[in-house]
Design an enzyme around this catalytic site. Sequence first.
Site, PDB file in Angstrom:
ATOM      1  CG  HIS A 173      48.288  45.964  34.699  1.00 20.15           C
ATOM      2  ND1 HIS A 173      48.818  46.441  33.518  1.00 20.15           N
ATOM      3  CD2 HIS A 173      48.861  46.719  35.690  1.00 20.15           C
ATOM      4  CE1 HIS A 173      49.658  47.433  33.785  1.00 20.15           C
ATOM      5  NE2 HIS A 173      49.707  47.610  35.083  1.00 20.15           N
TER       6      HIS A 173
ATOM      7  CG  HIS B  32      51.317  42.582  34.092  1.00 22.47           C
ATOM      8  ND1 HIS B  32      51.044  41.640  33.122  1.00 22.47           N
ATOM      9  CD2 HIS B  32      50.545  43.662  33.778  1.00 22.47           C
ATOM     10  CE1 HIS B  32      50.158  42.115  32.262  1.00 22.47           C
ATOM     11  NE2 HIS B  32      49.837  43.338  32.641  1.00 22.47           N
TER      12      HIS B  32
ATOM     13  CG  ASP C 277      44.138  43.079  31.555  1.00 19.53           C
ATOM     14  OD1 ASP C 277      44.855  43.594  32.429  1.00 19.53           O
ATOM     15  OD2 ASP C 277      44.447  43.090  30.350  1.00 19.53           O
ATOM     16  CG  HIS C 278      47.302  40.224  32.388  1.00 16.55           C
ATOM     17  ND1 HIS C 278      47.873  39.419  31.423  1.00 16.55           N
ATOM     18  CD2 HIS C 278      46.945  41.361  31.742  1.00 16.55           C
ATOM     19  CE1 HIS C 278      47.857  40.033  30.258  1.00 16.55           C
ATOM     20  NE2 HIS C 278      47.302  41.223  30.424  1.00 16.55           N
TER      21      HIS C 278
END
Length: 304
Positions: free
Chosen positions: A93, A91, A95-96
């Site tokens: 976001h 996804h 942090d990803h």
Amino acid sequence: MSVAPLPAPVPDSSFGPAVVSGEPVEVADRVVRVTAPNPSFMTGPGTNTYLVGAGDVVVIDPGPVIDAHIDVIERAAAGADATIRWIAVTHHHLDHAPAAARLAERTGAELVAFGHDDGVDPDTAAVEGFVLAGPDFRLRALHTPGHASDHLCWLLEEESILFSGDHVMQGSTVVIRPPDGNMADYLDNLTRLLDLDPAIAVIAPGHGRMIGDPAGVIASIVRHRLEREERVASALNDLGRGTVDELMGVVYADVVEPLLGVARFSLWAHLEKLTTDGRARLADAGVEDPSRTNETSTWEAVPG
């Protein structure tokens, strides 16, 4: 009416090697974990990046743009005489996903994701049932919106290992932040995981160690969320009407101070679900559509 009890905590059935940032760690056959150096209350010990396969490999969730972390990912592949052919994102976001484009530039790998206007523009769009096939593995995309509208879990079919991103975390629950996050979708897409055949054997989460007893953990997360929902509903009934901030202290009495700022988003998501379910309604003047709510909206209990 008394307020419903606090929800039971989610059990921790984690196992395997400890999470250590900056070091490639083999967590399963043909699966190596590299954890980014971005620990926090939200990310736990950091974001997990996974390399899957031998020879030609896919990198799942390269994480934030931290050059030292990207270097470790590339070294992990080179040390195994492997070539990074694909980058799969769970996804969008922060942090990803952000390092996906940087890693693609450095390696020439194909970027595969559902896609999202806020940061993920894939070379190949993956939808429900999409299969990323390497020489020695098959990763199947499961579209699991809830935490994020573009969220995918990736299922390694040979071993029934689920790379869960933020759909399932080790020993904790995830934040559901409207409007992109949706509590009803989240619960539906947790429950559907219990119906997979063959059943999930192990969960490789986006944060934390490997997770055993997937069915038990998933069922406990669903139960935890529904128990929290009952606490929201009963607190709103007691108050009659209220905002997120007016309900927070009662609903999340078990949450430590540093996490209250993000817990309020999940409370907002619970109120939206209760509104859709007919158990609450918006009390904002002139607003009837739950999709137009915000953190300062006022809800009132629906008698019954």
